[in-house]
Design an enzyme around this catalytic site. Sequence first.
Site, PDB file in Angstrom:
ATOM      1  N   LYS A  77      23.465  33.268  34.545  1.00  0.00           N
ATOM      2  CA  LYS A  77      24.347  32.385  33.850  1.00  0.00           C
ATOM      3  C   LYS A  77      24.448  31.561  34.386  1.00  0.00           C
ATOM      4  CE  LYS A  77      27.958  30.402  33.056  1.00  0.00           C
ATOM      5  NZ  LYS A  77      28.046  28.959  33.279  1.00  0.00           N
TER       6      LYS A  77
ATOM      7  N   GLU B 189      31.333  36.403  45.557  1.00  0.00           N
ATOM      8  CA  GLU B 189      31.201  35.815  46.813  1.00  0.00           C
ATOM      9  C   GLU B 189      32.424  34.165  46.626  1.00  0.00           C
ATOM     10  OE1 GLU B 189      30.892  33.478  49.042  1.00  0.00           O
ATOM     11  OE2 GLU B 189      28.956  32.439  48.371  1.00  0.00           O
TER      12      GLU B 189
ATOM     13  N   CYS C  62      29.536  26.959  51.210  1.00  0.00           N
ATOM     14  CA  CYS C  62      31.090  28.331  51.144  1.00  0.00           C
ATOM     15  C   CYS C  62      31.573  28.407  52.114  1.00  0.00           C
ATOM     16  CB  CYS C  62      30.802  29.358  50.253  1.00  0.00           C
ATOM     17  SG  CYS C  62      29.746  30.197  51.097  1.00  0.00           S
TER      18      CYS C  62
ATOM     19  N   GLU D  68      40.101  24.495  50.641  1.00  0.00           N
ATOM     20  CA  GLU D  68      38.718  24.367  50.732  1.00  0.00           C
ATOM     21  C   GLU D  68      38.702  22.873  49.544  1.00  0.00           C
ATOM     22  OE1 GLU D  68      34.711  27.011  49.960  1.00  0.00           O
ATOM     23  OE2 GLU D  68      36.507  26.360  48.816  1.00  0.00           O
TER      24      GLU D  68
END
Length: 481
Positions: free
Chosen positions: A181, A255, A289, A386
Amino acid sequence: MTARIDHDALFIDGGWTPPRTDGRTSVVSPLTEQEIGSFPTSTDADVDAAVSSARAALRRDDWAGLTPETRARLVRRFADELEKRAEERATTVTRQNGMPVELARFAEGAAPVQLLRYYADLAESTPLEERRASQPMPGTTIVRREPVGVVAAIAPWNFPAVLSMFKIAPALAAGCTVVLKPSPETTLDSYVLAEAAIAAELPAGVINIVTGGPDVGQYLVAHPGVDKVAFTGSTAAGRHIGRVCGELLRPATLELGGKSAALVLDDADVERTVTGLSTASLLNSGQTCYMSTRILVPRSQSRAYVDAITAMASSLPVGDPMDPATFIGPMVSAAQRDRVLSLIDQGRAEGGTITTGGGRVNGVGYFVQPTVFADVDNASTIARQEVFGPVLSVIAYDDVDDAVALANDSEYGLGGTVWTSDEERGIGVARRVETGSFGVNTFNLDWGSPFGGVKASGLGRELGPEGLAAYQQLKSIFLAS
């Protein structure tokens, strides 16, 4: 590069399948803010069909009955077909998420092909069984590696092609089947993946692709026909997936986010360090990331580093991601742009000093100026959350122990770097930072070594032999002799 890309079917059971609904999802260019394509939105019934197809393929001889060597040849054929389409896939990604095209040509075009070939080789060289002397009683035990089963692979929008392949390549090498997906922002390139699978004559159901947003992902994650979940995305979504998989006793590789630090030591060369930070801290316009976005510098040298980092950031070419000279492209969406700008405003309100950038780029497109904050406290929002955009925070430290403590004072632990003229000194610092990966004077992912995070940055590892092992389950067969 300007033609619309519209699809009317889903890739299920080895071919194009009509969706169970008329619902569609539009894709908007982050450069022009105009619609560039669309695709059908999957329903629960579509997900059911995809999982059923993957389960059937898992039992059929044309996949389950293959030797590792035969499966490896099939995976290499898939890689060859994907390589023929590398430029198409790379430019499709750039059109969808604004990734600078030169980066996309490697990360989204070449790298998925490399990963398939790496795992094909690993499948051939990794024995499926080994015999061990039993303990404490005499005898022998066969330890066998078997595919974990049907994998739900959920990929993000920032590096959609390569992060999909972090999951697909080892899963196929292990003999699993996959329901992918992709993110709704970057689904169009997955149709190129499907075309390559068809051309490579992968057995029906080995790879299936469902589309849609979080609701589709949630249904897939909890589906009773799924044996493992592999997810890359936000920590918030990862926590939800972890709860679901924990309740189901279902393995998951997660992750997740990061807020990594670059520890600049007092013996580092300023020019070489700042040049290296342009990639280690701002790759893909900061939408990566593991970026080292907290720049920790010696207090005695902080002014020099603020000036040098400011000059670097302000000099980076910003513009059309299809221009090979562009280093900073647009944010993936208006929502992401607005989120980044909101965090910049919060950083300013909490006392940070903006030395360059701090706002939108005038004109059309979801651009944010490369932004550098000085006078940042490690407890401030801009240093804790973040951002996922081209925003750096320069934080002064007193000594190396202080720098390591600041680096570790974060809920995240995904990446990080140290910059020094003494590699052994850098390795010593690397060993002290609480993170899943770390670079000395660089940060480059290695296909042959594990990648993943600690703390709120995730669970499990991708890449390397460890990435293959994540798609295998162990069986012990005890013998009397």
